[in-house]
Design a protein around this motif. Structure first.
Motif, short mmCIF file in Angstrom:
data_model
loop_
_atom_site.label_atom_id
_atom_site.label_comp_id
_atom_site.label_asym_id
_atom_site.label_seq_id
_atom_site.Cartn_x
_atom_site.Cartn_y
_atom_site.Cartn_z
N GLU A 23 0.67 -1.10 0.08
CA GLU A 23 0.08 -0.12 0.11
C GLU A 23 0.88 1.23 0.07
OE1 GLU A 23 -3.68 2.08 2.61
OE2 GLU A 23 -2.92 0.00 3.24
N GLU A 24 1.84 1.31 0.75
CA GLU A 24 2.48 2.75 0.94
C GLU A 24 3.36 2.84 -0.27
OE1 GLU A 24 3.44 5.99 2.48
OE2 GLU A 24 2.03 4.65 3.39
N ILE A 38 1.30 4.21 -3.08
CA ILE A 38 0.82 5.62 -2.81
C ILE A 38 2.19 6.29 -3.33
CG2 ILE A 38 0.46 7.34 -1.13
CD1 ILE A 38 -1.15 5.31 0.61
N ARG A 91 -0.48 13.80 -1.67
CA ARG A 91 -0.96 12.47 -1.06
C ARG A 91 -2.40 12.34 -0.79
NH1 ARG A 91 1.89 8.29 2.03
NH2 ARG A 91 0.38 7.41 3.54
N GLU A 92 -3.27 13.41 -0.09
CA GLU A 92 -4.41 13.27 0.46
C GLU A 92 -5.36 12.81 -0.62
OE1 GLU A 92 -7.83 15.87 2.53
OE2 GLU A 92 -5.75 16.62 2.55
N VAL A 102 -4.94 9.11 -1.76
CA VAL A 102 -5.45 8.19 -0.41
C VAL A 102 -6.75 8.11 -0.63
CG1 VAL A 102 -5.57 7.69 2.08
CG2 VAL A 102 -3.40 8.34 0.87
N GLN A 103 -7.50 9.31 -1.05
CA GLN A 103 -8.81 9.42 -1.18
C GLN A 103 -9.55 8.67 -2.15
OE1 GLN A 103 -10.48 13.49 -1.18
NE2 GLN A 103 -12.58 12.78 -1.74
N MET A 116 -7.87 5.69 -3.65
CA MET A 116 -7.62 4.63 -3.50
C MET A 116 -8.69 4.31 -2.42
SD MET A 116 -4.35 2.63 -1.71
CE MET A 116 -3.35 3.55 -2.91
N ALA A 117 -9.29 4.82 -1.39
CA ALA A 117 -9.95 4.26 -0.57
C ALA A 117 -11.42 4.00 -1.39
CB ALA A 117 -10.40 5.53 0.54
N ARG A 152 -7.89 -4.49 -0.79
CA ARG A 152 -7.06 -4.79 0.18
C ARG A 152 -6.88 -5.85 1.23
NH1 ARG A 152 -8.39 -0.42 3.49
NH2 ARG A 152 -6.96 1.37 2.58
#
Length: 743
Positions: A233-234, A237, A248-249, A252-253, A255-256, A266
């Motif tokens: 995951e990291e 990103i 980054r935000e 991440v958003q 991906m969610a 996941r």
């Protein structure tokens, strides 16, 4: 800036990667042809261009017009109209009919085709079928031109217009306007960067969630192309952030959101695209089900080895006998070993044992060439895995849970080539009572596709493995075999050459000289010395790029070996009648697959199509589809997996140092059946032999087979993802609760 209207007469050079082109064009009031340079990829001969640019005096090549922007326009002169129609862009009109049509209608030709096409019957030799073909092609070309002109304002090459039109039809412009990133998802050959370039000019910001979503998808697909089944995951990103240059935000958003919509899965720290997750998990579950099947053992007593030896005509050593015994008492088994260690004869013994017991044996391999070799070695029919599973583009794999394979034993060769997606589809078609024997050389390169299936199965310790290590006497006389084993053991091979050897090393340091020597070897020295046709000689190289990379060597070898002038240009390559070519992607509609090699047997300049012979099938390609194939006089070692050639030539230089690894050189050498010639630097070969650094692939098949991963349904606070890529998967899981518990 100046404007230049011209007709393309000849394409001198095109760079497929960046589109840079050099063309000779006819310009009104200029006695001689003018040199035009710029980004003009896939502009055909005969096209009429209106270019914006500047004149420049090049010290080496003289006066040139450097094109900054351009558009294709309808020709205005009789000469231009004839050249345009004769270029093959309009199916049904080749150079012959272009001349006849223009001779009849002159400058009114375009208007006649556009508004009163029935008048084409006035041209001698043109019948109803041809007029309908011209009508259909003309309408299609108009639509494609609209798409092309729309994309040009966003800096997109005309190379993609036909592909986009083929995918979306008359909806092309609307679809691109709605979401340009869908191009990267829907159309092979159009990647994220191209789609992102369009989106950027359409006003999409760097942090746009649609952009982040597409960037994440692209990053995962790129990792899959490198062999990874999932991304940490990291790392995902970070990689997506580097690609997108976004914050980054929003990444991440995005991906969610993809996880919530089930477009990603996941599992702990691993992020999967759904097909890879279901394939890896399903492969493990089905292998375990096969191994724990309660069906009775094949033999209660001893196997009659003497009867098997009599049937095969082979005397087996203790390890081979152990392999035969292990096979007949195992539900699943792996047989591995290098060249000359008796994999083929041992497989023959295993087949003889099964057949003596009255069992029906099926044989398969990943590629057509590998299955053909298997048939020749066993005297039985062997199919490609796709043929075995009765694949067709409309229905997919006909052999599956509901329609399993019919037989008692399945033996699959060249298993190091099988990726996780193909393995899963194979496992779905194997009934629980069938035995499975996996045969392959574990020291070769892993599959081109994602996964490391054979090695993971071996490393899991859950499946019986027999490794053959003894080199048989007849194989010991082959320097190819002995050199391959020496390299595999980290030793420098005997490169003393000699009259009676089958393994040679020609020392040359300069890449240009190596390239020249390869052409001489392939064109003159090797065919003369060994009385072999040109198609039996294959150049294998570590890389695609560089002077001794596949791209440049193909250009040199084509120039030296193929004198045909009949051909179609696409993406900087002229595909000529008689060329050896390779398919570089799976095309299920055409039933040809990544790595298949064929010969161009027909070229239709009028329709701009050509036909390629792949083994027993003749496959037609339109000009816009030719980016799916490439010249194959030279190919990369990676692409040669599963194939064998009578004569192999391999350049080995330090210019390839990033790719020089032991398993790469070992794989290349073991492709040669009769003669192997290495040419280059001894230090480069020594470097490759020492280099055991192999990029670890992100896979979890080994852990799943060991039962080290908790089943998702029993992980706390985790949503269970449905099997979106395999609707029958839940039913199959419910039918095998005992096996499911192991995962």
């Amino acid at each position: 800036m100046m404007k230049l209207r011209c007709v393309v007469e000849h394409i001198t050079y095109q760079n497929q990667e960046n589109g840079y082109s050099v063309m000779r064009v006819k310009v009104k009031d200029y006695a001689d042809l003018v040199t035009l340079v710029g980004n003009l990829l896939d502009v055909p001969v005969g096209a009429v261009l209106l270019c914006d640019g500047v004149w420049k005096m090049d010290k080496r090549y003289g006066r040139q017009f450097v094109c900054e922007t351009w558009e294709e326009v309808m020709p205005a002169t009789v000469y231009g109209i004839e050249k345009y129609l004769g270029s093959g862009l309009v199916k049904g009109i080749g150079p012959k009919f272009a001349h006849l049509i223009v001779e009849r209608f002159g400058t009114e030709t375009i208007d006649i085709i556009e508004e009163d096409i029935e008048r084409l019957y006035e041209v001698p030799g043109i019948g109803k079928k041809r007029v309908e073909k011209i009508r259909e092609s003309w309408e299609k070309q108009k639509d494609i031109k609209n798409v092309m002109l729309f994309l040009q304002q966003y800096g997109v090459s005309t190379a993609y217009a036909a592909k986009i039109y083929r995918q979306y039809g008359k909806e092309s412009i609307d679809q691109v306007k709605e979401n340009p990133y869908r191009l990267a998802d829907d159309i092979w050959g159009i990647g994220f960067k191209t789609a992102d370039g369009i989106a950027g000019k359409m006003g999409y910001g760097k942090n746009d969630l649609r952009r982040c979503r597409s960037g994440i998808q692209y990053t995962l697909n790129e990792l899959a192309d490198e062999g990874h089944v999932y991304a940490v995951e990291e790392q995902l990103i970070e990689a997506a952030g580097k690609l997108l240059e976004a914050d980054r935000e929003p990444i991440v958003q995005a991906m969610a959101g993809m996880i919530a919509s089930e477009d990603l899965i996941r599992e702990q720290e691993a992020i999967y695209l759904p097909p890879f997750y279901h394939s890896e998990r399903g492969t493990a579950r089905r292998l375990l089900a096969l191994m724990t099947s309660r069906s009775s053992a094949l033999f209660e007593g001893n196997i009659d080895i003497q009867a098997i030896e009599k049937a095969t005509g082979v005397g087996y050593d203790d390890v081979q006998v152990a392999a035969i015994r292990q096979a007949v008492r195992s539900r699943v088994m792996v047989l591995t070993g290098g060249p000359g260690t008796g994999k083929t004869t041992t497989t023959q013994g295993i087949i003889a044992a099964y057949r003596a017991a009255g069992l029906r044996v099926l044989l398969a391999a990943p590629t057509g060439r590998a299955s053909k070799r298997m048939s020749e070695a066993t005297g039985m029919e062997a199919k490609t895995i796709h043929r075995l599973l009765e694949f067709n583009p409309q229905d997919g794999y006909k052999r599956n849970d509901d329609n399993p394979l019919e037989g008692d034993v399945l033996i699959v060769d060249e298993c190091s080539m099988i990726d996780i997606i193909l393995m899963y589809n194979l496992m779905k078609a194997i009934p629980v009572q069938m035995r499975l024997i996996l045969v392959g050389d574990i020291d070769q390169l892993p599959s081109v596709g994602a996964g490391n299936v054979l090695r993971d199965i071996i490393d899991s310790g859950q499946v019986p493995v027999i490794r053959l290590t003894r080199i048989f006497r007849q194989a010991q006389s082959s320097r190819i075999v002995m050199s391959a084993h020496a390299i595999n053991q980290g030793r420098y091979p005997d490169t003393s050459n000699g009259k009676d050897t089958d393994f040679f090393f020609i020392r040359k340091d300069d890449p240009e000289q190596v390239a020249e020597e390869i052409v001489k070897l392939v064109k003159h020295r090797l065919p003369k010395a060994y009385n072999q046709p040109l198609n039996n000689i294959q150049v294998l190289t570590p890389m695609q790029r560089s002077v001794v990379g596949a791209g440049n060597l193909n250009m040199l070898l084509q120039q030296a070996l193929n004198t045909s002038t009949l051909g179609i240009s696409r993406g900087g390559i002229n595909y000529r009648l008689g060329d050896r070519v390779m398919q570089i992607r799976n095309n299920y509609d055409k039933n040809v697959f990544n790595g298949d090699i064929g010969i161009i047997e027909k070229v239709n300049m009028e329709d701009r199509t050509l036909c390629i012979r792949f083994d027993d099938s003749l496959v037609e390609y339109e000009a816009s589809e030719l980016d799916e194939v490439t010249l194959a006089y030279a190919t990369t070692i990676h692409k040669s997996q599963g194939s064998e050639y009578p004569i192999v030539v391999i350049p080995v230089l330090m210019t390839h140092f990033v790719m020089l690894q032991r398993n790469l050189i070992y794989t290349g050498i073991t492709r040669a059946k009769k003669i192997c010639v290495l040419i280059g630097q001894p230090k480069a070969l020594a470097y490759a032999i020492r280099n055991l650094t192999v990029n670890k692939r992100n896979t979890r098949l080994k852990e799943r087979l060991r039962g080290e991963l908790q089943d998702p349904a029993r992980q706390p606070n985790r949503r269970v993802m449905p099997y979106r890529t395999d609707e029958d998967e839940p039913a199959a899981m419910a039918a095998e609760p005992a096996t499911e518990a192991l995962l």
